[in-house]
Design an enzyme around this catalytic site. Structure first.
Site, PDB file in Angstrom:
ATOM      1  N   ASP A   1       0.856  -1.187   0.000  1.00  0.00           N
ATOM      2  CA  ASP A   1       0.000   0.000   0.000  1.00  0.00           C
ATOM      3  C   ASP A   1       0.894   1.240   0.000  1.00  0.00           C
ATOM      4  OD1 ASP A   1      -2.596   1.326   0.155  1.00  0.00           O
ATOM      5  OD2 ASP A   1      -1.972   1.949   2.147  1.00  0.00           O
TER       6      ASP A   1
ATOM      7  N   GLU B   1       0.798   5.763   0.481  1.00  0.00           N
ATOM      8  CA  GLU B   1       0.098   7.025   0.731  1.00  0.00           C
ATOM      9  C   GLU B   1       0.768   8.082  -0.130  1.00  0.00           C
ATOM     10  OE1 GLU B   1      -2.627   7.150   2.354  1.00  0.00           O
ATOM     11  OE2 GLU B   1      -2.500   5.122   3.205  1.00  0.00           O
TER      12      GLU B   1
ATOM     13  N   GLU C   1      -6.136  18.342   1.813  1.00  0.00           N
ATOM     14  CA  GLU C   1      -7.020  17.185   1.630  1.00  0.00           C
ATOM     15  C   GLU C   1      -6.271  15.872   1.876  1.00  0.00           C
ATOM     16  OE1 GLU C   1      -6.603  19.078  -1.935  1.00  0.00           O
ATOM     17  OE2 GLU C   1      -6.850  20.400  -0.192  1.00  0.00           O
TER      18      GLU C   1
ATOM     19  N   HIS D   1      -4.163  10.920   5.609  1.00  0.00           N
ATOM     20  CA  HIS D   1      -3.113  10.105   6.242  1.00  0.00           C
ATOM     21  C   HIS D   1      -2.386  10.785   7.400  1.00  0.00           C
ATOM     22  CE1 HIS D   1      -0.545  12.598   3.753  1.00  0.00           C
ATOM     23  NE2 HIS D   1      -0.960  12.022   2.626  1.00  0.00           N
TER      24      HIS D   1
ATOM     25  N   HIS E   1      -5.451   6.714   7.373  1.00  0.00           N
ATOM     26  CA  HIS E   1      -4.837   5.769   6.453  1.00  0.00           C
ATOM     27  C   HIS E   1      -3.348   5.708   6.763  1.00  0.00           C
ATOM     28  CE1 HIS E   1      -8.040   5.544   3.091  1.00  0.00           C
ATOM     29  NE2 HIS E   1      -8.602   5.978   4.210  1.00  0.00           N
TER      30      HIS E   1
ATOM     31  N   ASP F   1      -2.486  -0.403   6.753  1.00  0.00           N
ATOM     32  CA  ASP F   1      -3.446  -0.827   5.737  1.00  0.00           C
ATOM     33  C   ASP F   1      -2.988  -2.112   5.044  1.00  0.00           C
ATOM     34  OD1 ASP F   1      -4.837   1.377   6.480  1.00  0.00           O
ATOM     35  OD2 ASP F   1      -4.730   2.418   4.565  1.00  0.00           O
TER      36      ASP F   1
END
Length: 230
Positions: A7, A9, A52, A57, A150, A155
């Site tokens: 995963d 970010e 945003e 995260h 997140h 994750d």
């Protein structure tokens, strides 16, 4: 069979507009079981952090300012991946960012054929249902209450559990064997069970059984074993 649950970010949605990776998390699976091997790295995106993205995260520009850039970690990252299959939730998103970072440094892209997309797996298995990670954790009763933001490694760990459920769930007892590093050795064999020794039963016919058998045979008309050969 080695697989990597992966995963990322990022600072936004599209690397073509200048957005970058800020975190990578990976969990290693061997024969569908976590080995405990992980790869985790925060990255300096060399740009600002949009509000945003920060809300998603929680990684600020200040926090990432002293972290390495992708070029400093790319060798270790690719070494960890090896040639394993990559299990990713919405693989197209993460792969476009990874391949954009690789392209900046002159590395060849990682082909999409190496990926297993758990979003597509979930949609095939549960048509019409939500396929995001939180929804799948609820469906499979996987505890994700500690997921306030997140996070790439967190994750990946949750996704590893979701992936194992999507392919049919864990087989009982395998976790113990994997945790001890036992693969195909004598320790995998069932332990010996002590059983009472019983004397062999007699199988010879009694005189009464022989007499009853002869009487039965005598009633047969032209038994095949008494016929003359033609």
């Amino acid at each position: 069979m080695r697989e990597i649950v992966l995963d990322t970010e990022t600072t936004g949605f599209d690397p073509l507009t200048g957005h970058r990776i800020v975190e990578i998390g990976c969990v290693e699976l061997f024969n569908h079981l976590p080995t405990g091997g992980t790869y985790h790295q925060y990255l300096n995106p060399e740009r600002d952090m949009p509000e945003e993205a920060f809300r998603v995260h929680g990684l600020s520009s200040q926090f990432l300012s002293d972290k390495p850039v992708f070029a400093e970690v790319v060798a270790d990252f690719l070494e960890f991946l090896g040639d394993s299959k990559l299990v990713i939730h919405n693989a197209e998103f993460d792969m476009k960012f990874i391949n954009a970072e690789l392209a900046r440094l002159g590395f060849p892209p990682i082909p999409m054929t190496r990926t297993i997309d758990t979003v597509l797996m979930a949609r095939r298995k549960f048509p019409g249902a939500q396929a995001n990670l939180d929804a799948l954790c609820r469906r499979f009763e996987i505890d994700n209450t500690h997921r306030t933001h997140h996070g790439a490694l967190l994750d990946s760990e949750l996704l590893a559990e979701v992936y194992l459920q999507l392919i049919g769930g864990r087989q009982p007892g395998l976790e113990l064997g994997a945790s001890k590093g036992q693969r195909g050795g004598a320790a995998d064999q069932p332990s010996q069970v002590d059983r009472p020794i019983r004397a062999a039963r007699p199988h010879d016919a009694s005189p009464e059984e022989l007499e009853a058998h002869s009487a039965f045979i005598g009633k047969l008309k032209k038994p095949i074993w008494l016929r003359e050969p033609e």
